[in-house]
Design a protein around this motif. Structure first.
Motif, PDB file in Angstrom:
ATOM      1  N   PRO A 191       0.811  -1.227   0.000  1.00 35.93           N
ATOM      2  CA  PRO A 191       0.000   0.000   0.000  1.00 35.93           C
ATOM      3  C   PRO A 191       0.841   1.273   0.000  1.00 35.93           C
ATOM      4  O   PRO A 191       0.339   2.335  -0.336  1.00 35.93           O
ATOM      5  CB  PRO A 191      -0.833  -0.118   1.280  1.00 35.93           C
ATOM      6  CG  PRO A 191      -0.246  -1.218   2.068  1.00 35.93           C
ATOM      7  CD  PRO A 191       0.564  -2.076   1.160  1.00 35.93           C
ATOM      8  N   GLU A 192       2.132   1.157   0.364  1.00 35.88           N
ATOM      9  CA  GLU A 192       2.950   2.373   0.440  1.00 35.88           C
ATOM     10  C   GLU A 192       3.461   2.795  -0.936  1.00 35.88           C
ATOM     11  O   GLU A 192       3.954   3.896  -1.119  1.00 35.88           O
ATOM     12  CB  GLU A 192       4.123   2.166   1.412  1.00 35.88           C
ATOM     13  CG  GLU A 192       5.304   1.325   0.888  1.00 35.88           C
ATOM     14  CD  GLU A 192       4.992  -0.191   0.684  1.00 35.88           C
ATOM     15  OE1 GLU A 192       3.881  -0.620   1.057  1.00 35.88           O
ATOM     16  OE2 GLU A 192       5.856  -0.911   0.137  1.00 35.88           O
ATOM     17  N   LYS A 193       3.328   1.923  -1.925  1.00 39.76           N
ATOM     18  CA  LYS A 193       3.925   2.221  -3.235  1.00 39.76           C
ATOM     19  C   LYS A 193       3.019   3.096  -4.101  1.00 39.76           C
ATOM     20  O   LYS A 193       1.801   2.986  -4.051  1.00 39.76           O
ATOM     21  CB  LYS A 193       4.232   0.917  -3.981  1.00 39.76           C
ATOM     22  CG  LYS A 193       5.384   0.147  -3.368  1.00 39.76           C
ATOM     23  CD  LYS A 193       6.079  -0.698  -4.413  1.00 39.76           C
ATOM     24  CE  LYS A 193       7.114  -1.634  -3.821  1.00 39.76           C
ATOM     25  NZ  LYS A 193       8.229  -0.960  -3.149  1.00 39.76           N
ATOM     26  N   ASN A 194       3.670   3.928  -4.889  1.00 39.73           N
ATOM     27  CA  ASN A 194       2.939   4.720  -5.877  1.00 39.73           C
ATOM     28  C   ASN A 194       2.766   3.901  -7.147  1.00 39.73           C
ATOM     29  O   ASN A 194       3.749   3.521  -7.787  1.00 39.73           O
ATOM     30  CB  ASN A 194       3.721   5.992  -6.215  1.00 39.73           C
ATOM     31  CG  ASN A 194       3.365   7.124  -5.281  1.00 39.73           C
ATOM     32  OD1 ASN A 194       2.188   7.268  -4.905  1.00 39.73           O
ATOM     33  ND2 ASN A 194       4.348   7.916  -4.904  1.00 39.73           N
ATOM     34  N   ILE A 195       1.512   3.644  -7.478  1.00 43.51           N
ATOM     35  CA  ILE A 195       1.229   2.837  -8.659  1.00 43.51           C
ATOM     36  C   ILE A 195       0.423   3.706  -9.619  1.00 43.51           C
ATOM     37  O   ILE A 195      -0.445   4.462  -9.182  1.00 43.51           O
ATOM     38  CB  ILE A 195       0.412   1.587  -8.257  1.00 43.51           C
ATOM     39  CG1 ILE A 195       1.212   0.787  -7.225  1.00 43.51           C
ATOM     40  CG2 ILE A 195       0.065   0.734  -9.470  1.00 43.51           C
ATOM     41  CD1 ILE A 195       0.466  -0.386  -6.632  1.00 43.51           C
ATOM     42  N   LEU A 196       0.713   3.613 -10.899  1.00 42.50           N
ATOM     43  CA  LEU A 196      -0.076   4.390 -11.851  1.00 42.50           C
ATOM     44  C   LEU A 196      -0.365   3.590 -13.108  1.00 42.50           C
ATOM     45  O   LEU A 196       0.535   3.006 -13.704  1.00 42.50           O
ATOM     46  CB  LEU A 196       0.636   5.689 -12.238  1.00 42.50           C
ATOM     47  CG  LEU A 196      -0.176   6.562 -13.223  1.00 42.50           C
ATOM     48  CD1 LEU A 196      -1.359   7.233 -12.536  1.00 42.50           C
ATOM     49  CD2 LEU A 196       0.689   7.612 -13.909  1.00 42.50           C
ATOM     50  N   TYR A 197      -1.652   3.568 -13.466  1.00 43.14           N
ATOM     51  CA  TYR A 197      -2.058   2.983 -14.743  1.00 43.14           C
ATOM     52  C   TYR A 197      -2.364   4.136 -15.697  1.00 43.14           C
ATOM     53  O   TYR A 197      -3.134   5.036 -15.357  1.00 43.14           O
ATOM     54  CB  TYR A 197      -3.313   2.126 -14.561  1.00 43.14           C
ATOM     55  CG  TYR A 197      -3.968   1.767 -15.879  1.00 43.14           C
ATOM     56  CD1 TYR A 197      -3.549   0.655 -16.604  1.00 43.14           C
ATOM     57  CD2 TYR A 197      -4.981   2.555 -16.420  1.00 43.14           C
ATOM     58  CE1 TYR A 197      -4.114   0.336 -17.833  1.00 43.14           C
ATOM     59  CE2 TYR A 197      -5.551   2.249 -17.654  1.00 43.14           C
ATOM     60  CZ  TYR A 197      -5.114   1.147 -18.348  1.00 43.14           C
ATOM     61  OH  TYR A 197      -5.661   0.841 -19.561  1.00 43.14           O
ATOM     62  N   VAL A 198      -1.752   4.121 -16.876  1.00 39.31           N
ATOM     63  CA  VAL A 198      -2.038   5.200 -17.827  1.00 39.31           C
ATOM     64  C   VAL A 198      -2.052   4.654 -19.255  1.00 39.31           C
ATOM     65  O   VAL A 198      -1.133   3.942 -19.663  1.00 39.31           O
ATOM     66  CB  VAL A 198      -1.036   6.374 -17.667  1.00 39.31           C
ATOM     67  CG1 VAL A 198       0.392   5.953 -17.955  1.00 39.31           C
ATOM     68  CG2 VAL A 198      -1.397   7.545 -18.582  1.00 39.31           C
ATOM     69  N   PRO A 199      -3.129   4.899 -20.001  1.00 41.85           N
ATOM     70  CA  PRO A 199      -3.107   4.530 -21.413  1.00 41.85           C
ATOM     71  C   PRO A 199      -2.083   5.411 -22.147  1.00 41.85           C
ATOM     72  O   PRO A 199      -1.949   6.596 -21.814  1.00 41.85           O
ATOM     73  CB  PRO A 199      -4.519   4.860 -21.905  1.00 41.85           C
ATOM     74  CG  PRO A 199      -5.347   5.008 -20.658  1.00 41.85           C
ATOM     75  CD  PRO A 199      -4.407   5.478 -19.595  1.00 41.85           C
ATOM     76  N   ALA A 200      -1.372   4.830 -23.116  1.00 36.42           N
ATOM     77  CA  ALA A 200      -0.326   5.582 -23.814  1.00 36.42           C
ATOM     78  C   ALA A 200      -0.885   6.873 -24.416  1.00 36.42           C
ATOM     79  O   ALA A 200      -0.232   7.909 -24.398  1.00 36.42           O
ATOM     80  CB  ALA A 200       0.301   4.713 -24.907  1.00 36.42           C
ATOM     81  N   SER A 201      -2.111   6.821 -24.917  1.00 35.47           N
ATOM     82  CA  SER A 201      -2.666   8.019 -25.553  1.00 35.47           C
ATOM     83  C   SER A 201      -2.860   9.139 -24.531  1.00 35.47           C
ATOM     84  O   SER A 201      -2.716  10.319 -24.840  1.00 35.47           O
ATOM     85  CB  SER A 201      -3.991   7.691 -26.234  1.00 35.47           C
ATOM     86  OG  SER A 201      -4.870   7.111 -25.301  1.00 35.47           O
ATOM     87  N   LYS A 202      -3.153   8.739 -23.285  1.00 34.26           N
ATOM     88  CA  LYS A 202      -3.325   9.747 -22.243  1.00 34.26           C
ATOM     89  C   LYS A 202      -1.965  10.351 -21.862  1.00 34.26           C
ATOM     90  O   LYS A 202      -1.845  11.564 -21.675  1.00 34.26           O
ATOM     91  CB  LYS A 202      -3.992   9.122 -21.018  1.00 34.26           C
ATOM     92  CG  LYS A 202      -4.380  10.110 -19.963  1.00 34.26           C
ATOM     93  CD  LYS A 202      -5.260   9.474 -18.912  1.00 34.26           C
ATOM     94  CE  LYS A 202      -5.442  10.394 -17.736  1.00 34.26           C
ATOM     95  NZ  LYS A 202      -5.979   9.652 -16.577  1.00 34.26           N
ATOM     96  N   PHE A 203      -0.977   9.488 -21.775  1.00 28.81           N
ATOM     97  CA  PHE A 203       0.385   9.966 -21.500  1.00 28.81           C
ATOM     98  C   PHE A 203       0.783  10.990 -22.563  1.00 28.81           C
ATOM     99  O   PHE A 203       1.300  12.065 -22.257  1.00 28.81           O
ATOM    100  CB  PHE A 203       1.346   8.769 -21.525  1.00 28.81           C
ATOM    101  CG  PHE A 203       2.794   9.117 -21.266  1.00 28.81           C
ATOM    102  CD1 PHE A 203       3.332   9.050 -19.988  1.00 28.81           C
ATOM    103  CD2 PHE A 203       3.623   9.509 -22.316  1.00 28.81           C
ATOM    104  CE1 PHE A 203       4.668   9.369 -19.755  1.00 28.81           C
ATOM    105  CE2 PHE A 203       4.956   9.829 -22.091  1.00 28.81           C
ATOM    106  CZ  PHE A 203       5.479   9.756 -20.806  1.00 28.81           C
ATOM    107  N   GLN A 204       0.467  10.645 -23.803  1.00 30.11           N
ATOM    108  CA  GLN A 204       0.820  11.521 -24.924  1.00 30.11           C
ATOM    109  C   GLN A 204       0.140  12.885 -24.807  1.00 30.11           C
ATOM    110  O   GLN A 204       0.756  13.928 -24.986  1.00 30.11           O
ATOM    111  CB  GLN A 204       0.421  10.798 -26.223  1.00 30.11           C
ATOM    112  CG  GLN A 204      -0.069  11.677 -27.358  1.00 30.11           C
ATOM    113  CD  GLN A 204       1.040  11.913 -28.370  1.00 30.11           C
ATOM    114  OE1 GLN A 204       2.112  11.352 -28.235  1.00 30.11           O
ATOM    115  NE2 GLN A 204       0.791  12.723 -29.353  1.00 30.11           N
ATOM    116  N   SER A 205      -1.156  12.885 -24.443  1.00 30.55           N
ATOM    117  CA  SER A 205      -1.817  14.188 -24.391  1.00 30.55           C
ATOM    118  C   SER A 205      -1.402  14.976 -23.153  1.00 30.55           C
ATOM    119  O   SER A 205      -1.282  16.195 -23.198  1.00 30.55           O
ATOM    120  CB  SER A 205      -3.337  14.061 -24.522  1.00 30.55           C
ATOM    121  OG  SER A 205      -3.839  13.205 -23.564  1.00 30.55           O
TER     122      SER A 205
END
Ligand code: ADP
Ligand code: MG
Length: 464
Positions: A192-206
């Protein structure tokens, strides 16, 4: 001689100033100063206007977002038949520097009012953006996904220590998004202490483009660099986007070197990620490549039973058998059938039996929407012209190859959101002008050439 040259650039400047005065009224102020002010008019020879832009990324961005505006404004100022050429001023291939449209390499960011997703500081927990419905438990195991699923669980238990990066690939609807999100959720529970991130590549791009516009690239980079487990979905969307790839490369290296976990998905194997930068591809080789294959009948049945139970339905075995045998393309298609069955039976108060299943399968499976990508377009075009997909990637100038390549470019422009230069890079590594020319050639041929119309009809219907 010298004097002539000066005259030429003077007129280029005059022309460009006229253009700017029109563009200024059309585009928002921030966009105008970011994307138009840095442009330096260079020469005008009576037909072609040459402008200097700071980077390839900049040119690509202009083409993608301001193509119509540029065309309309230049037509107004120069009349029809003008040409617009670009020359790129700086293109640093350095691993760590991202070239800025304004020429700065380390932008300073100023505090502004309002919410800023990248302003959180190091120790803060970030929102993982994970969808809680996608769990390991609801991800049914079968031969088609056994390796990927167990590797994923190992990663969730020991992030950064087993396979890094994990590269999940497979066709549309086979469970890539579900699996990588399940890995994220499992890791979130265990750590629970870790920073986790899910991001679609298209969102990263924008996000990246917005950060550039707002002069906040540093905040963007800092945000991504504090993540412990970064999941980027559908990285084939980065193909042809050089600026985004550079930045992602930088983040990737930073996280990898600090022992942070990277999980990536793609609709094709790394080998087929044409024109993805070589240095990026070589990083992918460090980790594990896990393919999600099409499910076999037994797995399809297991998935069906699971979905049906989730929806609180009961369905006779012969119906399960029938659906599992007739719907084999993807798990998304199987889900579609279950949803329609449920809808049909509640709407008409009908019992779920083989008859109803046949009707539902008949109507849902055929209308299943396919993802149209540059890759699938190339496959369809080459199948139609009896060519190998590699043929149109070559420099070949054989008539049938040239035509297939042009048709592929035309369809990519019509059915995908890729920029001209991105299409060119993915189809035979050509420049944006070649793509523009191809689109025009095909459009002209449609009016006069019956064979072309026939071919396009055939290819377009095989795409849908
Ligand atoms: P992709 O990202 O590969 O296109 P998704 O992960 O979106 O595919 O999966 C499509 C749908 O199929 C999702 O609703 C997902 O929950 C479901 N699905 C995929 N694989 C499985 C599996 N092994 N078990 C249960 N459901 C699955
Ligand atoms: Mg997906």
């Amino acid at each position: 001689m010298n004097h002539d040259c000066e005259l030429v650039s003077d007129s280029a400047k005059e022309i460009w100033d006229k253009c700017l005065s029109i563009i200024k009224d059309i585009v928002p102020e921030a966009a105008f100063s970011t994307w138009f002010k840095p442009i330096v008019p260079s020469t005008y020879d009576g037909k072609a206007l040459l402008i200097k832009v700071p980077s390839n990324f900049f040119m690509e961005y202009l083409e993608e977002h301001y193509y119509d505006i540029l065309k309309a404004v230049l037509t107004k100022v120069l009349g029809k038949g003008f040409k617009l050429n670009y020359s790129v001023l700086v293109e640093k291939k350095n691993d760590t520097t991202v070239v800025y449209p304004s020429g700065q390499t380390t932008p300073t960011s100023h505090a502004t009012t309002g919410f800023d997703p990248f302003s959180e500081k190091s120790h803060h927990k970030i929102d993982s953006q994970l969808n809680p419905a996608y769990t390991m438990d609801s991800f049914v195991e079968g031969k088609c996904n056994k390796l990927a699923r167990s590797a994923g669980m190992a990663i969730a238990q020991n992030p950064g220590k087993t396979f890094n990066p994990m590269f999940v690939f497979g066709g549309s609807g086979l469970g890539k998004t579900h699996l990588v999100q399940a890995i994220g959720s499992m890791a979130e529970e265990l750590h629970p202490e870790k920073n986790i991130l899910y991001v679609p590549a298209s969102k990263f791009q924008s996000q990246f483009q917005e950060a550039m516009l707002a002069n906040k690239l540093n905040d963007f980079l800092n945000f991504y660099k504090m993540i412990d487990i970064l999941i980027v979905d559908d990285i084939q969307d980065f193909v042809g986007k050089t600026g985004t790839q550079n930045t992602f490369f930088q983040i990737f290296n930073h996280l990898h070197q600090s022992g942070k976990q990277l999980i990536l998905t793609s609709d094709r194997s790394p080998k087929l990620l044409a024109q993805f930068e070589e240095r990026m591809l070589s990083r992918f080789k460090w980790g594990l490549h896990a393919e999600l294959e099409k499910p076999d009948v037994e797995t399809r049945k297991a998935i069906l039973r699971r979905k049906i139970a989730e929806d609180g339905l009961t369905i006779p075995e012969d119906v399960i058998d029938y659906i599992a045998k007739s719907v084999s393309e993807s798990i998304r298609a199987i889900e579609g059938v279950v949803i329609s069955l449920l809808a049909q039976s509640t709407l008409t108060n009908a019992e779920i039996n083989l008859d109803l299943a046949r009707r539902v399968v008949g109507s849902t499976v055929n209308v299943e929407e396919k993802d149209i990508t540059i890759f699938s377009i190339q496959e369809a075009v080459c199948a139609h012209y009896h060519l190998n997909v590699n043929d149109i990637q070559t420099k070949s100038r054989k008539r049938e190859v040239v035509q297939a390549r042009q048709v592929a470019m035309y369809l990519a422009r019509k059915y995908t959101k890729n920029s001209l230069s991105s299409i060119g890079e993915q189809i035979g590594n050509r420049d944006h002008a070649t793509v523009l020319h191809a689109c025009k050639t095909v459009t002209d041929l449609i009016d006069i050439d019956k064979d072309m119309r026939f071919s396009l009809d055939a290819i377009e219907s095989s795409l849908k």
